[in-house]
Design a protein around this motif. Structure first.
Motif, PDB file in Angstrom:
ATOM      1  N   ALA A  54       0.815  -1.209   0.000  1.00 46.56           N
ATOM      2  CA  ALA A  54       0.000   0.000   0.000  1.00 46.56           C
ATOM      3  C   ALA A  54       0.854   1.266   0.000  1.00 46.56           C
ATOM      4  O   ALA A  54       0.518   2.258  -0.651  1.00 46.56           O
ATOM      5  N   LEU A  55       1.979   1.239   0.720  1.00 50.01           N
ATOM      6  CA  LEU A  55       2.855   2.415   0.792  1.00 50.01           C
ATOM      7  C   LEU A  55       3.630   2.630  -0.494  1.00 50.01           C
ATOM      8  O   LEU A  55       3.966   3.755  -0.848  1.00 50.01           O
ATOM      9  N   GLY A  56       3.951   1.543  -1.195  1.00 49.21           N
ATOM     10  CA  GLY A  56       4.809   1.662  -2.363  1.00 49.21           C
ATOM     11  C   GLY A  56       6.232   1.985  -1.939  1.00 49.21           C
ATOM     12  O   GLY A  56       6.654   1.711  -0.817  1.00 49.21           O
ATOM     13  N   ARG A  57       6.987   2.604  -2.805  1.00 50.02           N
ATOM     14  CA  ARG A  57       8.394   2.936  -2.525  1.00 50.02           C
ATOM     15  C   ARG A  57       8.467   4.247  -1.739  1.00 50.02           C
ATOM     16  O   ARG A  57       8.859   5.287  -2.253  1.00 50.02           O
ATOM     17  N   ARG A  58       8.075   4.172  -0.483  1.00 49.67           N
ATOM     18  CA  ARG A  58       8.029   5.400   0.304  1.00 49.67           C
ATOM     19  C   ARG A  58       8.928   5.363   1.525  1.00 49.67           C
ATOM     20  O   ARG A  58       8.699   6.081   2.492  1.00 49.67           O
ATOM     21  N   GLY A  59       9.912   4.505   1.544  1.00 47.21           N
ATOM     22  CA  GLY A  59      10.928   4.603   2.590  1.00 47.21           C
ATOM     23  C   GLY A  59      10.856   3.591   3.707  1.00 47.21           C
ATOM     24  O   GLY A  59      11.831   3.400   4.423  1.00 47.21           O
ATOM     25  N   ALA A  60       9.713   2.942   3.933  1.00 45.45           N
ATOM     26  CA  ALA A  60       9.631   1.920   4.969  1.00 45.45           C
ATOM     27  C   ALA A  60      10.059   0.575   4.394  1.00 45.45           C
ATOM     28  O   ALA A  60       9.916   0.319   3.200  1.00 45.45           O
ATOM     29  N   GLY A  61      10.580  -0.288   5.248  1.00 44.91           N
ATOM     30  CA  GLY A  61      10.990  -1.619   4.807  1.00 44.91           C
ATOM     31  C   GLY A  61      10.784  -2.627   5.916  1.00 44.91           C
ATOM     32  O   GLY A  61      10.633  -2.263   7.088  1.00 44.91           O
ATOM     33  N   PRO A  62      10.772  -3.906   5.591  1.00 47.35           N
ATOM     34  CA  PRO A  62      10.597  -4.936   6.620  1.00 47.35           C
ATOM     35  C   PRO A  62      11.828  -5.051   7.504  1.00 47.35           C
ATOM     36  O   PRO A  62      12.934  -4.653   7.120  1.00 47.35           O
ATOM     37  N   HIS A  63      11.627  -5.566   8.708  1.00 48.23           N
ATOM     38  CA  HIS A  63      12.767  -5.926   9.558  1.00 48.23           C
ATOM     39  C   HIS A  63      13.213  -7.306   9.092  1.00 48.23           C
ATOM     40  O   HIS A  63      12.665  -8.333   9.478  1.00 48.23           O
TER      41      HIS A  63
END
Length: 373
Positions: A54-63
């Motif tokens: 949903a966020l797309g390439r917006r800076g968050a990533g999985p741990h």
């Protein structure tokens, strides 16, 4: 089903991106839950892949989680050997190779005889052996001891291993944040040569946020040797595949640490890429990785059926890019002992290495092939 492995309900965000992403993450039920080294951790209950989609390439990533690819439960198990290595007593140790791995197995409060006093560790860098129903090791506890031993095989008594135990002894998992913290610890201790013998795939083939940030904090004269993975595929894996700066042919990057991805070579005949080794133009070098001899558990353990020979004698033969990386790390450490910096020593090792022909869709290329002791 997603191809990358991660901690459920956790997302990582670079500190600089938090202001822009916090409200959006809150809309998915994710809220701040601590920070480390410039990376913020957010926790929630909605599945991570759904939030990222949903966020797309917006800076968050999985741990992200990394692991000891195929070498515990797959085809590349440790096997007994009749070979025996002679321990080298510690001398005046002036050069330390950092090894981020499972930690050191102790028996009667001592590490394996081959490591002796050439390995330094804190209490949290030791590992408990997890036993299966047959009483034999059921996890990855012996991996750190083996990797440390392979590093030390390549160098003299003035080289030691600084162990950081972050890989889970049962599952073989290593967390992005835990590895990053270990890298920071080694940087603060002044260690400029670091071995990472684990790997994994990542969300949209992007570098793991915490490890990448920690690598960027290392001094430019640091060399990080990382295993390229044991899936026999061309795709880049991490942390070996992290590039800290654009590569310009013939130009040395003096602002970032050097990351060397290492694959495995099979030297049983004319050297070639081992069947299990990942390959491709992103790999900097190959090193011997088939039936590498190293310290394992104490003699007679693991226990084998009476009819099986040979018995474990305290050592084992093991195959995998984990041990190819350890060979390269040890060879660099040996050159550092002559007074070279880690970066200069790495250059010398690769320049003096033989060459192995690597074939793929782009044709043939000649890549350094480092032979082990």
């Amino acid at each position: 089903m997603t191809r990358y492995r991660h901690r459920a309900g956790e997302l990582l965000v670079h500190a600089d991106d938090c202001a822009a992403l916090a409200a959006g993450l809150a809309g998915f039920g994710y809220h701040p839950a601590g920070d480390t080294g410039g990376v913020r951790r957010f926790t929630g209950t909605r599945p991570v892949p759904d939030v990222l989609a949903a966020l797309g390439r917006r800076g968050a990533g999985p741990h992200l989680l990394f692991g000891l690819d195929r070498i515990i439960w797959g085809d590349l198990r440790p096997r007994p050997t009749t070979d025996h290595l002679t321990p080298v007593p510690a001398g005046d140790i002036r050069h330390w190779a950092g090894v981020i791995d499972t930690g050191i197995v102790l028996r009667e409060r001592r590490p394996h005889e081959f490591l002796g006093e050439r390995v330094h560790y804190d209490p949290e860098d030791t590992v408990r052996v997890v036993r299966g129903e047959d009483g034999n090791p059921a996890g990855s506890a012996g991996h750190g001891t083996f990797v440390a031993g392979v590093v030390l095989k390549q160098a003299g008594p003035d080289v030691g291993v600084r162990m950081k135990g972050v890989v889970d002894e049962q599952s073989g998992d290593a967390e992005d944040l835990a590895v990053a913290n270990a890298l920071d610890d080694l940087r603060e201790e002044g260690v400029t040569l670091i071995n990472l013998s684990f790997s994994g795939q990542t969300f949209e083939d992007t570098p793991p946020k915490a490890i990448e940030a920690a690598l960027r904090r290392l001094s430019p004269d640091t060399v990080v040797v990382a295993s390229a993975g044991n899936r026999g595929m061309r795709q880049r894996v991490y942390p070996a595949g992290i590039k800290l700066a654009p590569t310009v042919p013939g130009q040395v990057d003096d602002k970032h640490a050097l990351v060397l991805p290492v694959g495995s070579a099979d030297s049983s005949r004319t050297p070639r890429v081992a069947d299990f080794s990942n390959f491709g133009p992103w790999i900097a070098a190959y090193a011997d990785g088939v039936d590498v001899v190293g310290p394992y558990f104490h003699p007679g353990y693991p226990v084998q059926p009476p009819e099986e020979e040979p018995k474990f004698n305290g050592y084992a033969v093991w195959s995998g890019t984990s041990f190819s990386a350890a060979i390269v790390t040890g060879r660099i450490a040996a050159v550092m002992a002559t007074g070279r910096s880690a970066r200069d020593a790495a250059g010398e090792v690769l320049e003096a290495a033989g060459r192995i022909t690597v074939s793929d869709v782009n044709g043939n290329s000649e890549v350094p092939h480092v032979q082990g002791n």
